[in-house]
Every structure is written in structure tokens, then in C-alpha cells.
Design an enzyme around this catalytic site. Structure first.
Site, short mmCIF file in Angstrom:
data_model
loop_
_atom_site.label_atom_id
_atom_site.label_comp_id
_atom_site.label_asym_id
_atom_site.label_seq_id
_atom_site.Cartn_x
_atom_site.Cartn_y
_atom_site.Cartn_z
N CYS A 152 0.84 -1.20 0.00
CA CYS A 152 0.00 0.00 0.00
C CYS A 152 0.88 1.26 0.00
O CYS A 152 1.50 1.58 -1.00
CB CYS A 152 -0.97 -0.05 1.18
SG CYS A 152 -2.35 1.13 1.02
N HIS A 180 -3.55 -5.24 0.55
CA HIS A 180 -2.99 -5.74 1.81
C HIS A 180 -3.02 -7.28 1.83
O HIS A 180 -4.04 -7.88 2.14
CB HIS A 180 -3.78 -5.19 3.00
CG HIS A 180 -3.57 -3.74 3.23
ND1 HIS A 180 -2.58 -3.25 4.05
CD2 HIS A 180 -4.21 -2.65 2.72
CE1 HIS A 180 -2.62 -1.92 4.05
NE2 HIS A 180 -3.59 -1.54 3.25
N GLU A 221 -1.71 -9.14 4.03
CA GLU A 221 -1.74 -9.62 5.41
C GLU A 221 -3.15 -9.76 5.97
O GLU A 221 -3.36 -10.45 6.98
CB GLU A 221 -0.92 -8.68 6.31
CG GLU A 221 -1.54 -7.32 6.58
CD GLU A 221 -1.25 -6.28 5.50
OE1 GLU A 221 -1.40 -5.08 5.77
OE2 GLU A 221 -0.89 -6.67 4.36
#
Length: 513
Positions: free
Chosen positions: A80, A174, A176
Site C-alpha cells: 500500500c 494488503h 496480510e
């Protein structure tokens, strides 16, 4: 042990990046965004990840990595804001997007490039999680586009050709976050296939390392540990005990803010752990100091100071204090200049007096809750202790909203016991991350036995989560909630209305205060 450094630009998800890396069996550390190349060399990582962040790379408040990190010869992945920082460094252009992307988006992987992107090997077109207002609008020289979305043509970038050896990659989304379907595979591709890391981090490795650290820190000094009977303090105490044996003195403080019959239950099962244990009944002192205090921050500060005072009264020659501080505690307590704001001070961190006479040992500070449980299992701690729901350091003081009194605490205890009892008997207790009751500073009109009542309102809270960083409200069966509500209203004097909290984190926090 091979490791990865995550440079923190203030994303609310930075800790999740570290957690996902550890799930791959790879040790990760988090350092500030402006960490110097010299410091990075000292840590000797095999790769670097740049986190997301709330600022704009072209703004006056932009926070950027040290330029020297791109000359270290290490694989780098920007996420990001991290992608945008990479694009800016290499001469690309980042601008505000006319259409922001927050939430799920469809990622389309580019298949026409040669050679195939190692980062996207075995990754199909799939849903990813976006959270950005800026985007890359001009590609840096020496980079190629490897994925796109409806609003981000340059959804993923990487070096190629003459710059391919740099191994610099960027993702606008993202990986994660669990909503990114192949996020873990992407991280695996980067860390194992591209960076060449061999997974070798495990609970046993963590225990061995921490035992060495604790022995080096404490030496021959005696150590005091405040133990509550919860997962965190129990695992921390057993771990420290493994390191220094009888030099550990555990103190269980009855602060008057515990759940119903908690003190007796805790003392019973803590004795089975073989710890040197002292009970300190300071309930009157805590309640006296909390009288007429309504501010949650003031409550936490008072409780933190009083805990330390009680510990100091139990001191003989102890120089260190053990606390079960976890990663989520730290991220919600520490505000770094530039990155994420302080949400609330945590009892184990910001609530401690600055002039504390004891030095801290926090052996679990870099672990998430599920990792703490894994370490506890490796240490041989019983499952019924490890699977207890999280309980806040300040106890029921932050679940009695407004001022705290013994009367209001007793009302909450009785109601909370019914809620937990019903969860366990219905087989729901282990299906939720955390469940508890909150006594509101609100009264409502009711009718009981043809008489008008004006009594307290209680809120029930149950959430599902894997790490406490994000959480969804638990969709408990309606008949279950009806049964709990009926029991509480009929069995607990002082409550005539029960509500159920259906807020997720974010935007809400799990605890109300």
C-alpha cells in the site's frame, strides 16, 4: 535464525504483517520506517517489508524510508503506502485517486509478461483487500505491472530487466488481511521463493531464545510477577520460572475488580503450576482510589499506579517486574510520530507510572494471543488455562462504565457469570474469541410484577477474532440471547434491560473502555 524486518509507516495492519510472516515459520521484527541501513545490517535480515500508512508520499507530512535501504541488496516488498514510497523513490508518480478503494476489490494478474512473476506464481485472479486514497499513476523506469484492479491499473509492480536483480516488489492491496484470499501465498512466494528464507521459527525456538534473554536481563536478581490467572500472565510466569526458577516471586492481587469467585479459582489452579505465590488482598485500596472516577483513562492510570504500589509492598529484594504485555497491547498504546494514533492506553503499558522503581521484563511483548497459547502448550500448561477468554488488566473497572462501586461491580459480576455459564453449557464459549458483559451508566423504565422499575441497562458483547487486532461481532443464536437476557433480568437485581453489541473492530474496539 533467518528473519524479516517490517518497517512501520503507521498502518493499523503492521502487526498483522508480522503475524502472517510468523505463521509461515519465519521470525519477523518491526522497526520504525526511518531505520538506517546500518541498523538494518546489524539485524541481518533476509528481506524487508514496507508497511502501509495513513499519509501521502507527496504531502508535507510524508514519511519516507531511508534511501540507503534500496542499496542493501535485500529483496523489498512494499504494501500500500510502501508501494507508493517505492514508486516515488524510483522516479514514478503518485497522485490522489479520483475514486478511492476501501474494502474488497477484484485483482487481475498480468500473464503476458516474460518471465513469469515469481511473486504471483500460483496466484489466480482473486479478491484482495484495498485501503487507499492515492495510487501510482506513472510507472517508474525499470518496473513492470504485474496485477491490476478496476480502480488501480498499477495494483502490483516489480523490477525487471536491468533492474530485475534489485528484487523490489510493490502491492497496492494488503496481503496480510484475511480478506485477501491468496495473501499468505503471496507472502510465502516473496519470503521463501524470492528471498530464499528457510522457515525455522517455532514456539520452542521462541522459548529457548526468551529463556536466554531473561537470564541475561535478570542475572541472579529476584523477580516479581503480577499474575492474574489469565492466559498472558500465566504463560509469562511459567516462562520466566523456567529461566530463573525460585528467583521468581509471583503475586496475585485481589483488586476487587475480578469476576465472581475469581480469586479462589485463580489461587487453586495457580498452585498446580508450582509457582512461588503470594496473595495480596488490596480490594479496598483500589475501590477507594476509584471512587467517583468516571474517565476510563483515569481509571487505567489509577489502577496501573496502584498495582505497582501493591507489588512494591510485596518486595523483598526484587528488582524486576514481569508483565504479560502482548503485541496488540503495544499497538493500541504507543503512538509513533507520523503513524497510527493512540486508541487507548493499555494497563500494561501506558498506565504504568513513569517513576516506577521496578524494571520491566515483558517476555511475550512480541506475540499475538494465538502465539501465546502455542507457547503455553509447549510449556505444558493446561488447556483450560490457555483457552480462557482475554480479561483486561484493569478488570471490571473498564466494564462498569462511569464511576465504580462495590454495588455496581456485584451487579455486573452476577450478570456476567450467567452469560459465561450459558455460553459454556451451550458449547459456544470456545467458538468466540471473547465474551463479557458491560454495565452501562444508563437506567431505563421497566415493569416487573405490575410495578414500575427504573434500573440499569446491561450490554452483552461477544466477538470472533484470531488475534484481537480486528474482530467481528459474534452472531449468537437468537434463542440463546433470549435465554441469557431472561435469566439476567429475572435473577440479577438492578437490571431491567439487556442489549447486545453488534459493533465490529474497527471501527469499535473490543472493550468499551
Amino acid at each position: 535464525m533467518q528473519s524479516v524486518l517490517v518497517l512501520d509507516f503507521g498502518s493499523q495492519y503492521t502487526q498483522l504483517i508480522a503475524r502472517r510472516i510468523r505463521e509461515l515459520g519465519i521470525y519477523s521484527e518491526i522497526l520504525p520506517y526511518n531505520t538506517t541501513p546500518e541498523t538494518i545490517r546489524e539485524h541481518a535480515p533476509k528481506a524487508i517489508i514496507l508497511s502501509g500508512g495513513p499519509t501521502s508520499v507527496y504531502g508535507e507530512s510524508a514519511i519516507l524510508p531511508h534511501e540507503g535501504i534500496f542499496s542493501l541488496g535485500l529483496p523489498i516488498l512494499g504494501i500500500c503506502y510502501g508501494l507508493q514510497a517505492i514508486a516515488k523513490h524510483f522516479g514514478g508518480e503518485v497522485a490522489s485517486s479520483a475514486k478511492q478503494e476501501f474494502g474488497r476489490a477484484k485483482m487481475l494478474v498480468s500473464r503476458d509478461g516474460e518471465p513469469e512473476s515469481m511473486l504471483f506464481r500460483n496466484i489466480p485472479d482473486s479478491d484482495v483487500w484495498m485501503s487507499h486514497g492515492d495510487k501510482v499513476v506513472n510507472l517508474p523506469d525499470g518496473f513492470r505491472i504485474t496485477a491490476s484492479s478496476a480502480n488501480s491499473e498499477m495494483c502490483a509492480l516489480e523490477t525487471y530487466g536491468s533492474k530485475g536483480a534489485l528484487k523490489v516488489f510493490g502491492l497496492q492491496f494488503h496481503p496480510e488481511v484475511q480478506h485477501t484470499l491468496y495473501g499468505k501465498q503471496l507472502l510465502s512466494n516473496f519470503l521463501i521463493d524470492i528471498a530464499g528464507i528457510t522457515p525455522d521459527w517455532s514456539p520452542k525456538h521462541f522459548i529457548d531464545h526468551q529463556i536466554e534473554e531473561i537470564r541475561r536481563t535478570a542475572g541472579d536478581e529476584t523477580v516479581i510477577c503480577g499474575i492474574s490467572g489469565g492466559v498472558d500472565s500465566s504463560v509469562a510466569a511459567v516462562l520466566v520460572s523456567r529461566a530463573i526458577g525460585k528467583n521468581l516471586h509471583c503475586v496475585f492481587v485481589d483488586n476487587g475488580l475480578l469476576r465472581k469467585n475469581e480469586a479462589d479459582k485463580v489461587m487453586q489452579f495457580l498452585k498446580h503450576l508450582g509457582l512461588r505465590l503470594t496473595l495480596a488482598d488490596a480490594s479496598e485500596l483500589f475501590l477507594k482510589r476509584l471512587k467517583n472516577v468516571a474517565s476510563p483513562e483515569k481509571k487505567r492510570k489509577i489502577i496501573g499506579r496502584t498495582f505497582i504500589q501493591v507489588f512494591e509492598e510485596q518486595l523483598d529484594k526484587e528488582k524486576f517486574l514481569v508483565q504479560g504485555t502482548l503485541y496488540p497491547d503495544v499497538i493500541e498504546s504507543v503512538s509513533v510520530k507520523g503513524p497510527s494514533e493512540t486508541i487507548k492506553s493499555h494497563h500494561n503499558v501506558g498506565g504504568l507510572p513513569k517513576r516506577m522503581k521496578l524494571k520491566l521484563i515483558e517476555p511475550l511483548r512480541e506475540l499475538f494471543k494465538d502465539e501465546v497459547r502455542a507457547v503455553g502448550r509447549e510449556l505444558g500448561i493446561a488447556e483450560d488455562i490457555l483457552m480462557r477468554h482475554p480479561f483486561p488488566g484493569p478488570g471490571l473497572a473498564v466494564r462498569v462504565l462511569g464511576s465504580v462501586s462495590k454495588e455496581r461491580l456485584d451487579i455486573l459480576r452476577d450478570a456476567d457469570e450467567i452469560f459465561l455459564e450459558e455460553l459454556k453449557s451451550s458449547g459456544l464459549y470456545q467458538k468466540v474469541w471473547q465474551a463479557f458483559s458491560v454495565l452501562l451508566p444508563v437506567q431505563s423504565v421497566g415493569v416487573m410484577g405490575d410495578k414500575r422499575t427504573y434500573e440499569n441497562v446491561l450490554a452483552l458483547r461477544a466477538v470472533e477474532s484470531s488475534d484481537g487486532m480486528t474482530a467481528d461481532w459474534a452472531q449468537l443464536p437468537h434463542d440463546f440471547l433470549a435465554r441469557v437476557s431472561n435469566r439476567i433480568i429475572n435473577e440479577v437485581r438492578g437490571i431491567n434491560r439487556v442489549a447486545y453489541d453488534i459493533s465490529s473492530k474497527p471501527p469499535a474496539t473490543i472493550e468499551w473502555e
